[in-house]
Scaffold this active site. Structure first.
Site, PDB file in Angstrom:
ATOM      1  N   GLY A 528       0.832  -1.199   0.000  1.00 55.32           N
ATOM      2  CA  GLY A 528       0.000   0.000   0.000  1.00 55.32           C
ATOM      3  C   GLY A 528       0.863   1.244   0.000  1.00 55.32           C
ATOM      4  O   GLY A 528       2.097   1.193  -0.030  1.00 55.32           O
ATOM      5  N   ASP A 668      -6.655   3.138  15.186  1.00 55.70           N
ATOM      6  CA  ASP A 668      -7.153   2.463  13.975  1.00 55.70           C
ATOM      7  C   ASP A 668      -7.163   0.952  14.165  1.00 55.70           C
ATOM      8  O   ASP A 668      -6.741   0.198  13.298  1.00 55.70           O
ATOM      9  CB  ASP A 668      -6.279   2.843  12.771  1.00 55.70           C
ATOM     10  CG  ASP A 668      -6.919   2.441  11.433  1.00 55.70           C
ATOM     11  OD1 ASP A 668      -8.138   2.163  11.420  1.00 55.70           O
ATOM     12  OD2 ASP A 668      -6.211   2.395  10.419  1.00 55.70           O
TER      13      ASP A 668
END
Length: 821
Positions: A528, A668
């Site tokens: 990513g 997160d």
């Protein structure tokens, strides 16, 4: 069964090996007739198919069952390790018994000779019962059983009622639903079954507390809100096997009037002689004197029904306050035998007062006495109404002067601004990606413990010697989180990594990380990218040859080591480079078996890199979702077993417990940010480690809400105070853990709040802020035990102070959750 009360002809089975193992030998029998047990003809599979059936002919109340294996003069070795119970009240509709937490499978025997007794909680009201032996593989089983109970003299076979509602006390939900109801539910009504109103358990004075262990608040009662119901009465219909003569109805009701709960003021009962007949006229109206409502204790009310015949009763209980809570409703009645000489009085109108006898028509003195009592009651009622009316208007005027209506409050996530509160503090402000909630200026005092946004939106600031922005005045003082300044890093892999105390940025107890040779990193794939860099999956060949790597690896010689490499773009700003180095120092402190470890760095030249562990099975979200091969309906079809899921959840809780001990806030937490290692045992248990680069992966772009093309927020995992006020704490990580646990128990088959748009999710956060009972919680997954769902709900408590700690969560998952299988 053992004493022969139930004859052989009433014990049947789906099949049997032979005459010596047929159904009649399935009773607990000290004489050990036949081969000592019932044995089905074929092997038993994991799915329930073979059964032993007991026909009781009439309804019985069953509270205990016993099972035993095959005797066969000591030669038999077959026994059922677990089984299901199914029962019927009419011989056509079969119901699977579940315990109070929704589990169907009952633990059976571990050998052939010991009798295992199972207390049925809730009890069964049935005419016919079936035992279904289960096996974890294809195998032969044999079974002997015993039933313990009594005749169900009440004769009730079903009741119909509105579904119970959820009460919110101090932000915590109290579930007043009929959780053990065994009928159907449609359009907010339960019908065709029996439940808590006839289970024999009487609730206590405090409806929040329960006599059962490990159940949710409000379990002992079924309750209805007048506002939610939208009508002044709770209508309950009772269906009986045969027509009966009804003398008394006993209702156990709560009367916690300080919390808006009172017993009913009156009940209107209607009678129907049979399914095909009409409701008899006139109905019976029974009144309860208000003078008896002053005592807040729960009580059983005996209501005289005047010897009316009926097969169906419909009772309309009138609210005396906002809530009506029942624990038990029972009847004293007898079978009705029609006879030509039977004659009923044309009408009965009975004024019932608890503890007083019914008036007789042939006594004028009694009639006068009752008339006087009714007059006194009416006078007292008028006085109470006047007092309550004055208090109501006083309270209403006070509210009008000091608070806003819900229509005046606007809650929304808006464009980025310059302020955000990290953790429970109003003394420091930092760079933000979004605006907090907006309220009108005169709303400053509302719900102060949640730090009204109007007190922090524009604080008066001054600068300290370091140039840090600090606030003075402007609202109530809130203890500073960890008693240290907070820093929030702009991480390489996404928006933010951890929110941590600033002291963590310059640790003195961690040696410098080793410099790894870049040429040893073999690129495999790009995982990513973020705003300032990329994340790559790489291999290190022969990691044992790098003696300066401080982490001990369990990698067989000759096998490469999988690692994730965060790379800072060469054109990154000076601030981004500084953040990168701070992130290296902070992550070097995270040394825990369930946290991804930082192994080394490449900082001698550009581009700057940090090398972390990576787990061979990838992230938990993909691991679970790819292993699902069929719909989730029960644990035996879930590819990853319940114990394995709980073990993985326990590891996540352990890692978060470690982070919270260092005052780190992850921000997160989700299954996409948990990595899965290799097998740890034969039951598919896997090693789980928490990471932080899920935000950078395109695969999970849909999990983040993007604001004006810049900030990305995992709003479906965020606590309401994070979304609206920018307050990130360990308590908000607990909220995210609850969502993560929900993902796991749903086997990652859908996104949280999948039926909502991102804007709806933000609106739902506003409902949590308003706390008017309209907020929506994630539903219990189909295979999630009720006790574990209660843990999730506690993680989503509106009041962050009432959410459990990670230490408590970890203890619960390691000690209690395993027992819910």
């Amino acid at each position: 069964m053992e004493d022969g009360t139930i004859p052989d002809s009433d014990i049947t089975a789906s099949s049997a090996w032979s005459d010596s193992t047929e159904a009649k030998h399935g009773r607990l029998d000290t004489q050990a007739t036949g081969d000592g047990a019932w044995c089905p003809a074929g092997s038993v599979f994991p799915s329930a198919s073979e059964y032993l059936q007991v026909d009781l002919h009439t309804l019985h109340f069953l509270s205990l069952v016993g099972t035993q294996g095959r005797h066969a003069d000591g030669h038999g070795r077959e026994f059922a390790r677990s089984y299901l119970l199914r029962y019927s009240r009419d011989g056509r509709h079969w119901i699977t018994w579940k315990d109070r937490w929704g589990q169907e499978v009952i633990s059976g025997n571990e050998n052939t000779y010991d009798v295992v007794l199972k207390d049925l909680g809730p009890p069964i009201i049935a005419r016919t019962v079936r035992f279904y032996p289960l096996a974890d593989r294809v195998m032969s089983v044999c079974l002997r059983v015993e039933l313990y109970g009594c005749l169900w003299n009440d004769g009730l076979k079903a009741y119909t009622a509105p579904m119970g509602h959820v009460m919110h006390l101090s932000g915590s939900p109290v579930y007043l639903n009929d959780s053990i109801y065994d009928g159907s539910i449609e359009a907010g009504v339960v019908f065709g079954g029996l439940g808590q109103l006839c289970d024999g358990v009487l609730g206590g004075d405090d409806f929040v507390e329960s006599k059962e262990l490990r159940v949710w608040p409000g379990y002992d009662y079924v309750g209805w809100s007048r506002e939610a119901l939208g009508q002044p009465t709770v209508d309950i219909e009772f269906h009986f096997e045969k027509t009966r003569i009804f003398h008394t109805m006993q209702v156990h009701s709560n009367n916690r009037h300080t919390q808006g709960v009172r017993i009913f003021s009156e009940v209107l009962c209607e009678f129907k002689a049979s399914m095909l007949s009409r409701w008899a006229e006139p109905p019976l109206r029974l009144q309860v004197p208000l003078a008896d409502l002053r005592d807040p204790s729960s009580r059983s009310l005996a209501l005289q029904l005047g010897a009316r015949p009926a097969q169906i009763l419909r009772c309309r209980f009138t609210f005396a306050d906002r809530w009506l809570l029942f624990s038990e409703i029972s009847f004293y009645s007898e079978r009705f035998y029609p006879h030509p000489s039977l004659a009923l009085p044309p009408s009965l109108l009975v004024a019932v007062m608890v503890g007083l006898p019914v008036a007789k028509h042939d006594s004028s003195n009694t009639a006068i006495l009752i008339g006087c009592l009714v007059g006194i009651i009416l006078l007292l009622l008028a006085v109470i109404v006047v007092i309550l009316w004055r208090q109501y208007w006083k309270k209403l005027l006070g509210k009008a002067q000091g608070s806003l209506s819900s229509d005046e409050l606007r809650v929304h996530l808006s464009v980025p601004s310059d302020n955000v509160v990290i953790n429970n503090t109003n003394t420091h402000t930092y760079s933000s990606r979004y605006q907090r909630i907006h309220t009108f200026p005169d709303d400053r005092d509302r719900d102060a413990e949640y730090q009204e946004p109007s007190t922090v939106l524009h604080p008066r600031e001054h600068r300290d010697s370091t140039g840090e922005a600090q606030a003075s005045g402007g609202g109530p003082s809130v203890p500073h989180y960890a008693e240290a300044d907070i820093i929030s890093l702009q991480g390489v892999s996404g928006n933010n990594t951890y929110a941590v105390p600033a002291l963590s940025a310059t640790p003195t107890d961690c040696p410098p990380l080793p410099e790894l040779p870049r040429e040893r990193l073999i690129f495999k794939e790009k995982l990513g990218e973020g705003q300032f860099g990329e994340v790559h999956l790489c291999e290190i060949e022969n990691p044992q040859d790098l003696p300066n790597m401080e982490f001990p690896f369990n990698v067989r010689k000759g096998r490469p080591l999988l690692v994730a490499v965060k790379i800072l773009r060469p054109d990154a700003s000076k601030n981004a480079r500084n953040d990168f180095l701070k992130e290296v120092k902070i992550l070097s402190r995270l040394k825990d078996p369930n946290i991804i470890r930082l192994l080394g760095v490449c900082v001698s030249s550009d581009p700057l890199c940090m090398v972390t562990e990576y787990m061979e099975s990838g992230d938990l979200n993909q691991y679970l979702s790819q292993r699902m091969s069929q719909p989730i309906t029960a644990w035996h079809v879930v590819c990853c077993s319940y114990p394995a899921l709980i073990s993985m959840a326990s590891q996540i809780a352990s890692g978060m417990k470690f982070l919270s001990s260092l005052n780190f806030v992850h921000r997160d937490l989700a299954t996409r940010n948990c990595l899965v290692g290799g097998e740890r045992s034969e039951d598919e248990e896997r090693h789980i480690k928490i990471a932080d680069f899920g935000m950078s992966r395109n695969l999970y772009a849909g999990d983040y809400y993007r604001i004006q093309g810049r900030a990305v927020l995992p709003i479906r995992w965020m606590a309401w105070e994070c979304i609206l006020m920018g307050k990130f704490t360990t308590a908000s990580d607990v909220w995210a853990f609850g969502v993560t646990l929900w993902e796991m128990l749903s086997v990652c088959q859908e996104q949280p709040y999948s039926h909502m748009t991102d804007e709806n999710v933000i609106d739902n956060a506003g409902e949590f802020f308003r706390d008017q009972g309209r907020q929506v919680y994630l539903a219990r997954p189909a295979v999630c035990p009720q006790g574990l769902y209660e843990l999730m709900l506690s993680c989503w408590n509106r009041d962050c102070k009432l959410r459990p700690s990670f230490a408590h969560i970890h203890s619960f998952l390691t000690e209690d959750a395993m027992n819910m299988v």
